[in-house]
Structures are given as structure tokens and as C-alpha cells.
Design a protein around this motif. Sequence first.
Motif, PDB file in Angstrom:
ATOM      1  N   GLN A   1       4.790   1.893 -13.232  1.00 43.14           N
ATOM      2  CA  GLN A   1       3.867   1.507 -12.181  1.00 43.14           C
ATOM      3  C   GLN A   1       2.443   1.860 -12.606  1.00 43.14           C
ATOM      4  O   GLN A   1       2.155   2.970 -13.065  1.00 43.14           O
TER       5      GLN A   1
ATOM      6  N   ASP B   1       5.602  -2.842  -7.108  1.00 40.41           N
ATOM      7  CA  ASP B   1       5.962  -3.558  -8.335  1.00 40.41           C
ATOM      8  C   ASP B   1       4.733  -4.017  -9.118  1.00 40.41           C
ATOM      9  O   ASP B   1       4.671  -5.151  -9.615  1.00 40.41           O
TER      10      ASP B   1
ATOM     11  N   TYR C   1       3.163  -3.602 -12.281  1.00 37.91           N
ATOM     12  CA  TYR C   1       3.371  -3.093 -13.630  1.00 37.91           C
ATOM     13  C   TYR C   1       3.183  -4.218 -14.641  1.00 37.91           C
ATOM     14  O   TYR C   1       3.188  -5.403 -14.291  1.00 37.91           O
TER      15      TYR C   1
ATOM     16  N   ARG D   1       4.007  -8.303 -13.052  1.00 42.11           N
ATOM     17  CA  ARG D   1       5.245  -8.714 -12.381  1.00 42.11           C
ATOM     18  C   ARG D   1       5.066  -9.989 -11.558  1.00 42.11           C
ATOM     19  O   ARG D   1       5.910 -10.892 -11.597  1.00 42.11           O
TER      20      ARG D   1
ATOM     21  N   LYS E   1       8.857  -3.483 -20.364  1.00 45.69           N
ATOM     22  CA  LYS E   1       8.310  -3.321 -19.012  1.00 45.69           C
ATOM     23  C   LYS E   1       7.666  -1.949 -18.905  1.00 45.69           C
ATOM     24  O   LYS E   1       8.223  -0.946 -19.334  1.00 45.69           O
TER      25      LYS E   1
END
Length: 288
Positions: free
Chosen positions: A209, A107, A109, A186, A206
Motif C-alpha cells: 500500500q 487498494d 498500490y 490497481r 505487486k
Amino acid sequence: MKHLFTPGLLAIGLATAPPLAAQDAIRFAVTDIDGMEALQREMGPFKDAFEAASGLKVEFFPVSGRTVAVEAMAAEQVDFVLTGPAEYVVFNARLDARPVVTWVRPDYYSTVVVLDESPVEASVDLKGQMISFGEIGSTSQHLGPVDLLAKAGLTYAVDYQPVFLNRNVAVEALIKGEIAGIGLNRTHIDSITEKFPDQKFRVLVKGDQLPDDILLASAKVPPEVVETVRKTFTDHGEEILAALISTEENAKYAGGKFDPTVTNADYDVVRKMFENIGITEFTEFVGE
């Protein structure tokens, strides 16, 4: 105690440090850990596990940031450096440093966050607004969020005004309406949600990755030593990771892995992020 660089110290290092082939140790630095005490506390269990698995001795080399680390490698005082994606690009451009293995963060990102009640519904709505980013030059807090806005057609420092505020100060400014959004990763969303429990935040956009943190090697390190290090992570990754995340500061790597298949081309996406902020030569750290 911090180890500071002076020209005299660099000269001493060059004069006294034997070539790696003559050493029984590899000299290891981490760009975001400041000083020997913190380095030993946060990375001590990793060091013990890696030494046991590899048969190599690890000598910590404390640095006070990325600039000191790259100077140390240029002076042949450090062999391996653990650093972030944006920093790797500079190490590679300046010193031809080689990727060894990535330290995968689940996670990992970038996002752009607004208040849940904000009238901003899409990235284009941020045009003409002020947006705060995290540490200047950070992959996940600066370059990544800027890339998300660029993909929406917003040109850096033209279509919006970038500012760099402490995370909590940025949230307070967001609440007051002084800024319109914040670029975060994140992990930091969790942090501000906990710090400001009465506020609701919304992820406006968002990203994918990001390229991972990377262990890189000086171009001066013999290939067989690099291969020994890479093979150690390949063959003993689980026990090394368990040791690494036994310290609270390395919790970000929990659930991750070490990837020895990394190539220099994997970081071209970061080079594109540099270009978004007007940088086409990658030999200097952003903001320095």
C-alpha cells in the motif's frame, strides 16, 4: 475557465489577499483537477459538507496542475492543497508545507503488468527490455513501479529503457511486443481489462500500500486553523466522505477514510522512490 498565473497576477494576489487570520474562509486547491468548473463539479458536495461541519467557508482556488499550485502557495494565494504523495514531498521541501490529513484510498498500490502469455516470469527477466510507465513523476504509475524493479535489482534507465506512453497506447505496444511491461496502479488494471477484453494480463509484481493522497497546509496558515481543519475530519469524517464520493470522479476514495495522524516521516518511502530515479533534492517536480 482556467485561471492562469502571470507575474502581474501574482503581485496582485500578494497585494490584495488579506492574511488568513483576517479571513472567514480557507482557500483550497486540488492539483489534479483543472479549472473552476471541474473543481466545483467534482468537489462541490465535499465543500458543502465540510463547511457545515467546520463552520469555515471554503473558497476554491482553481489550478492547472501541481506547478501552478505550488507557485500559488508560495505567493500566499492558497492555504490548503489536496495532492498526491510525490507532490507532497516537493511542497514540503520547497515551502515547508505541513501534512494535515490523508485521504486514504483502498487498494492503492503499484504493479508491473505483462501479457499473460509473456515469457517474462520475474522482474529480472525485464533486464534489457523497454517498460512503459504512466504520467512521469506519478507515485503509483512511475515512482512506485520503478521502486518494485529496484528491489529486484534493476537500475532505472540502465538495466531497462523507461518510456512514457498513454495507457491504451502502452497496452497496444505490449500486445505488439514493442514493450515488455507496463507500470500501473490497481485502478488502471481494471481499466485496461475493460478496454481490452480479449487480452489477458498478468501482474508480474505487486507493491505494498502506497502513502495516500494528502491535504497539506501552507506554513503561513495559523496553527489553530490547521487544527480546526484536522479536527473537522476527525469528528465528521463519515459524513464528509459520503459527500466526497457522491461524485463519480471521487469513487477511488470509496471504502476509505481520513487519517489525521499523518506525519512528514510517513512520506520518506516516497523520497526513497525519488532517489531510485536519481533525484536527491526534492524541490522540483519530476519531468518539469
